[in-house]
Design an enzyme around this catalytic site. Structure first.
Site, mmCIF file in Angstrom:
data_model
loop_
_atom_site.group_PDB
_atom_site.id
_atom_site.type_symbol
_atom_site.label_atom_id
_atom_site.label_comp_id
_atom_site.label_asym_id
_atom_site.label_seq_id
_atom_site.Cartn_x
_atom_site.Cartn_y
_atom_site.Cartn_z
ATOM 1 C CB CYS A 1 29.665 11.675 32.180
ATOM 2 S SG CYS A 1 31.281 11.027 32.615
ATOM 3 C CG HIS B 1 38.935 25.160 49.089
ATOM 4 N ND1 HIS B 1 38.925 26.413 49.648
ATOM 5 C CD2 HIS B 1 39.109 24.301 50.112
ATOM 6 C CE1 HIS B 1 39.060 26.308 50.966
ATOM 7 N NE2 HIS B 1 39.185 25.038 51.262
ATOM 8 C CB ALA C 1 48.606 40.171 46.771
ATOM 9 C CB CYS D 1 30.802 12.279 35.999
ATOM 10 S SG CYS D 1 29.332 11.238 35.768
HETATM 11 N N1 APR Z 1 45.957 41.900 48.348
HETATM 12 C C1 APR Z 1 46.155 41.110 49.437
HETATM 13 N N2 APR Z 1 45.144 40.671 50.235
HETATM 14 C C2 APR Z 1 43.894 41.048 49.886
HETATM 15 C C3 APR Z 1 43.616 41.861 48.766
HETATM 16 C C4 APR Z 1 44.715 42.285 47.978
HETATM 17 N N3 APR Z 1 44.552 43.063 46.900
HETATM 18 N N4 APR Z 1 42.268 42.060 48.715
HETATM 19 C C5 APR Z 1 41.734 41.380 49.760
HETATM 20 N N5 APR Z 1 42.712 40.783 50.464
HETATM 21 C C6 APR Z 1 42.579 39.957 51.657
HETATM 22 C C7 APR Z 1 41.446 40.349 52.571
HETATM 23 O O1 APR Z 1 41.906 41.299 53.535
HETATM 24 C C8 APR Z 1 41.083 39.011 53.231
HETATM 25 O O2 APR Z 1 41.837 38.826 54.434
HETATM 26 O O3 APR Z 1 42.292 38.643 51.216
HETATM 27 C C9 APR Z 1 41.517 37.968 52.202
HETATM 28 C C10 APR Z 1 40.342 37.298 51.506
HETATM 29 O O4 APR Z 1 39.614 36.584 52.478
HETATM 30 P P1 APR Z 1 38.346 35.742 52.002
HETATM 31 O O5 APR Z 1 37.503 36.601 51.106
HETATM 32 O O6 APR Z 1 37.756 35.139 53.234
HETATM 33 O O7 APR Z 1 38.960 34.603 51.082
HETATM 34 P P2 APR Z 1 39.662 33.259 51.548
HETATM 35 O O8 APR Z 1 40.411 33.447 52.814
HETATM 36 O O9 APR Z 1 40.425 32.767 50.372
HETATM 37 O O10 APR Z 1 38.397 32.281 51.802
HETATM 38 C C11 APR Z 1 38.684 30.944 52.097
HETATM 39 O O11 APR Z 1 36.325 30.431 51.940
HETATM 40 O O12 APR Z 1 34.300 30.636 50.863
HETATM 41 C C12 APR Z 1 35.390 29.827 51.037
HETATM 42 O O13 APR Z 1 36.127 28.260 49.468
HETATM 43 C C13 APR Z 1 36.101 29.633 49.728
HETATM 44 O O14 APR Z 1 38.468 29.306 49.354
HETATM 45 C C14 APR Z 1 37.511 30.146 49.984
HETATM 46 C C15 APR Z 1 37.618 30.068 51.492
#
Ligand code: APR
Length: 241
Positions: A139, A112, A223, A120
């Site tokens: 740029c 991403h 995590a 640019c």
């Molecule tokens: N440890 C482990 N997991 C966690 C923690 C933590 N401390 N805190 C939150 N989470 C988990 C949540 O339970 C959730 O399932 O991380 C996940 C985050 O999900 P999203 O907020 O949807 O993020 P992500 O999956 O990376 O989103 C994907 O969406 O908006 C776009 O480009 C953006 O890369 C992003 C993509």
């Protein structure tokens, strides 16, 4: 000594949550405070580049003040140990932060894009940036101003390195998803691709994700605790050969 395995690890915002970077869809997440359609689409940038720059400038400053957490460090240890043993760790992240790199991971694929890079619109040149971007910026390659945008993949745009990612996924012995809700494609579809290829799948998340039913195994918890435990298990298996 059996051949060391090849792991494919997909990370999402959850792995950086304990470093102080927001997630998107959790309670109080980024998309509950900001409208992604007004900040994370090419149309939004064309309509109001100053507003979009302000959003990413704030996130960039937040990132520069953040530090990797034990989950990032554990993955860097695992990458080094697997390479040492003749295996491989393909690390693909949906995150635009550089915390994997700062923790020591040497090969990170940012599907991403990256918050610390700008691109640019006029000449497509990609440059590193740790400062605020604005429409006044010229740029460094073509000299034209007004076209510098965050080198981030917005909604409606094609993620980066998709062919390389799918090739890496299909050669894996284990697919691991860490800290992702499994709600945004194509990343959310990778666990299905692994299953169809007969590759075992494992989820590490704070709680079961939208895709939890597709995983053969799982570790749930923050995590910074769950990833080091998983990595120590992998390293013990590596030592036993
Ligand atoms: N440890 C482990 N997991 C966690 C923690 C933590 N401390 N805190 C939150 N989470 C988990 C949540 O339970 C959730 O399932 O991380 C996940 C985050 O999900 P999203 O907020 O949807 O993020 P992500 O999956 O990376 O989103 C994907 O969406 O908006 C776009 O480009 C953006 O890369 C992003 C993509």
């Amino acid at each position: 000594m059996t051949d060391a395995p090849t792991l494919f690890v997909l990370t999402g915002a959850g792995i950086s949550a304990e470093s102080g970077l927001g997630t998107f869809r959790d309670k109080g997440g980024i998309w509950s405070k900001f409208d992604p359609m007004k900040l994370a689409t090419p149309e939004a940038f064309a309509a109001d580049p100053t507003h979009v720059h302000a959003f990413y400038n704030a996130r960039r400053q937040n990132l520069l003040a953040a530090a990797p957490n034990p989950a990032h460090a554990a993955l860097a240890r695992l990458e080094a140990a697997l390479e040492e043993a003749g295996g491989r760790l393909h690390l693909v992240t949906q995150n635009i932060d550089d915390l994997h790199e700062r923790a020591g991971s040497r090969r990170v694929i940012h599907m991403h894009g990256e918050l610390l890079k700008a691109r640019c619109l006029h000449c497509e040149e990609v440059v590193e940036t740790r400062v605020d971007l604005s429409t006044a910026q010229a740029c460094g390659a073509c000299g034209r101003a007004g076209g510098m945008r965050p080198h981030v993949v917005w909604f409606g745009e094609i993620p980066l390195f998709m062919d390389e990612i799918e090739t890496a996924l299909l050669e894996a012995d284990l697919f691991v998803a860490i800290g992702t809700s499994g709600s945004v494609y194509p990343a959310a579809g990778y666990v299905g691709l692994a299953r169809r290829a007969g590759i075992p799948t494992h989820e590490i998340n704070l709680e079961p994700s939208d895709n939890a039913h597709l995983f053969d195994g799982a570790d749930y918890g923050p995590a910074s605790e769950a990833v080091p435990v998983f990595v120590e298990r992998m390293l013990a298996e590596l030592r036993e050969g």
